[in-house]
Motif scaffolding. Structure first.
Motif, PDB file in Angstrom:
ATOM      1  N   THR A 140       0.704  -1.264   0.020  1.00  0.00           N
ATOM      2  CA  THR A 140      -0.019  -0.059   0.111  1.00  0.00           C
ATOM      3  C   THR A 140       0.821   1.237   0.079  1.00  0.00           C
ATOM      4  N   ALA A 141       1.833   1.284   0.630  1.00  0.00           N
ATOM      5  CA  ALA A 141       2.848   2.665   0.899  1.00  0.00           C
ATOM      6  C   ALA A 141       3.586   2.723  -0.479  1.00  0.00           C
ATOM      7  N   ALA A 142       3.808   1.536  -1.154  1.00  0.00           N
ATOM      8  CA  ALA A 142       4.726   1.641  -2.442  1.00  0.00           C
ATOM      9  C   ALA A 142       3.543   2.302  -3.504  1.00  0.00           C
ATOM     10  N   GLN A 143       2.150   1.785  -3.325  1.00  0.00           N
ATOM     11  CA  GLN A 143       1.281   2.168  -4.373  1.00  0.00           C
ATOM     12  C   GLN A 143       0.929   3.821  -4.080  1.00  0.00           C
ATOM     13  N   MET A 144       0.997   4.176  -2.801  1.00  0.00           N
ATOM     14  CA  MET A 144       0.530   5.505  -2.328  1.00  0.00           C
ATOM     15  C   MET A 144       1.936   6.427  -3.067  1.00  0.00           C
ATOM     16  N   LEU A 145       2.857   6.065  -2.876  1.00  0.00           N
ATOM     17  CA  LEU A 145       4.256   6.751  -3.244  1.00  0.00           C
ATOM     18  C   LEU A 145       4.168   6.945  -4.917  1.00  0.00           C
ATOM     19  N   ALA A 146       4.095   5.686  -5.515  1.00  0.00           N
ATOM     20  CA  ALA A 146       4.080   5.643  -6.869  1.00  0.00           C
ATOM     21  C   ALA A 146       2.917   6.779  -7.278  1.00  0.00           C
ATOM     22  N   LEU A 147       1.724   6.765  -6.902  1.00  0.00           N
ATOM     23  CA  LEU A 147       0.715   7.539  -7.300  1.00  0.00           C
ATOM     24  C   LEU A 147       1.073   9.146  -7.173  1.00  0.00           C
ATOM     25  N   GLY A 148       1.690   9.145  -6.026  1.00  0.00           N
ATOM     26  CA  GLY A 148       2.152  10.525  -5.826  1.00  0.00           C
ATOM     27  C   GLY A 148       3.108  11.330  -6.626  1.00  0.00           C
ATOM     28  N   PHE A 149       3.901  10.458  -7.159  1.00  0.00           N
ATOM     29  CA  PHE A 149       5.007  10.849  -8.138  1.00  0.00           C
ATOM     30  C   PHE A 149       4.294  10.984  -9.708  1.00  0.00           C
ATOM     31  N   LEU A 150       3.135  10.080  -9.693  1.00  0.00           N
ATOM     32  CA  LEU A 150       2.567  10.143 -11.088  1.00  0.00           C
ATOM     33  C   LEU A 150       1.642  10.978 -11.176  1.00  0.00           C
ATOM     34  N   LEU A 151       0.916  11.471 -10.156  1.00  0.00           N
ATOM     35  CA  LEU A 151      -0.068  12.614 -10.079  1.00  0.00           C
ATOM     36  C   LEU A 151       0.724  13.919 -10.368  1.00  0.00           C
TER      37      LEU A 151
END
Length: 196
Positions: A140-151
């Motif tokens: 979940t943390a990796a998903q949230m970080l990835a989406l933060g960078f991609l947003l």
């Protein structure tokens, strides 16, 4: 019962659900799917706050002894809504933030979320609980970080070079962790699914 539905941990969960359409609106502000720099920064800000509430709602519910059935039900739904909608939005946006082979990482994540949600619902009917593992929390943390960078995407590139590449790399890390945790859940639950 009504009092528990409106405690602070649950209000944080409701806020996370409300953040989902607001993030989408950031990309549709001009009436069509478009990701201007201000729209991306606003979406990132909303997403960051929503991600923080994901940690806070469960933590506060435990330390304040305010756990509730509605909170236990809505917390994973809020997480899946936030992640799924952001993945779909980033795959569809005009900048094609998630495109090509990276779409497979998004498909893996979305597929696992749907499959595990179905398995959990089935097991809940059998009164079988599948606990959340430490690796699932890393996922979940990796998903949230990835989406933060991609947003942040192209707007982020102006501040931090390779923002999109970092996001895509983290998305693949999240996809690998997603496959591992999905296998873990199915291995734990399959004995209750297969008829003897």
């Amino acid at each position: 019962m009504a009092k528990r539905a409106y405690n602070i941990p649950n209000m944080l969960t409701y806020g996370r659900i409300l953040a989902v359409p607001l993030i989408v609106l950031c990309f549709f502000f001009e009436g069509r799917l478009q990701s201007s720099d201000p729209a991306r920064w606003t979406a990132l800000g909303l997403f960051a706050v929503a991600s923080i509430t994901d940690y806070l709602d469960g933590y506060l519910a435990r330390i304040w002894n305010q756990t509730s059935n509605i909170g236990r039900m809505l917390d994973p739904i809020a997480d899946k809504l936030l992640i799924s909608v952001c993945l779909l939005l980033l795959a569809a946006d005009t900048e094609q933030t998630i495109a090509g082979w990276s779409l497979w990482a998004a498909i893996i994540i979305l597929s696992r979320e749907i499959l595990v949600a179905g398995l959990r619902e089935y097991l809940a009917d059998l009164k079988v609980s599948v606990p959340v593992t430490r690796v699932a929390k890393w996922k979940t943390a990796a998903q949230m970080l990835a989406l933060g960078f991609l947003l942040a995407g192209p707007a982020g590139e102006k501040v931090l070079p390779y923002t999109i590449e970092i996001g895509i790399t983290l998305l693949w890390v999240a996809a690998i962790l997603t496959m591992y945790t999905g296998y873990d859940y199915f291995r734990a639950g399959i004995k209750h699914v297969v008829d003897e």
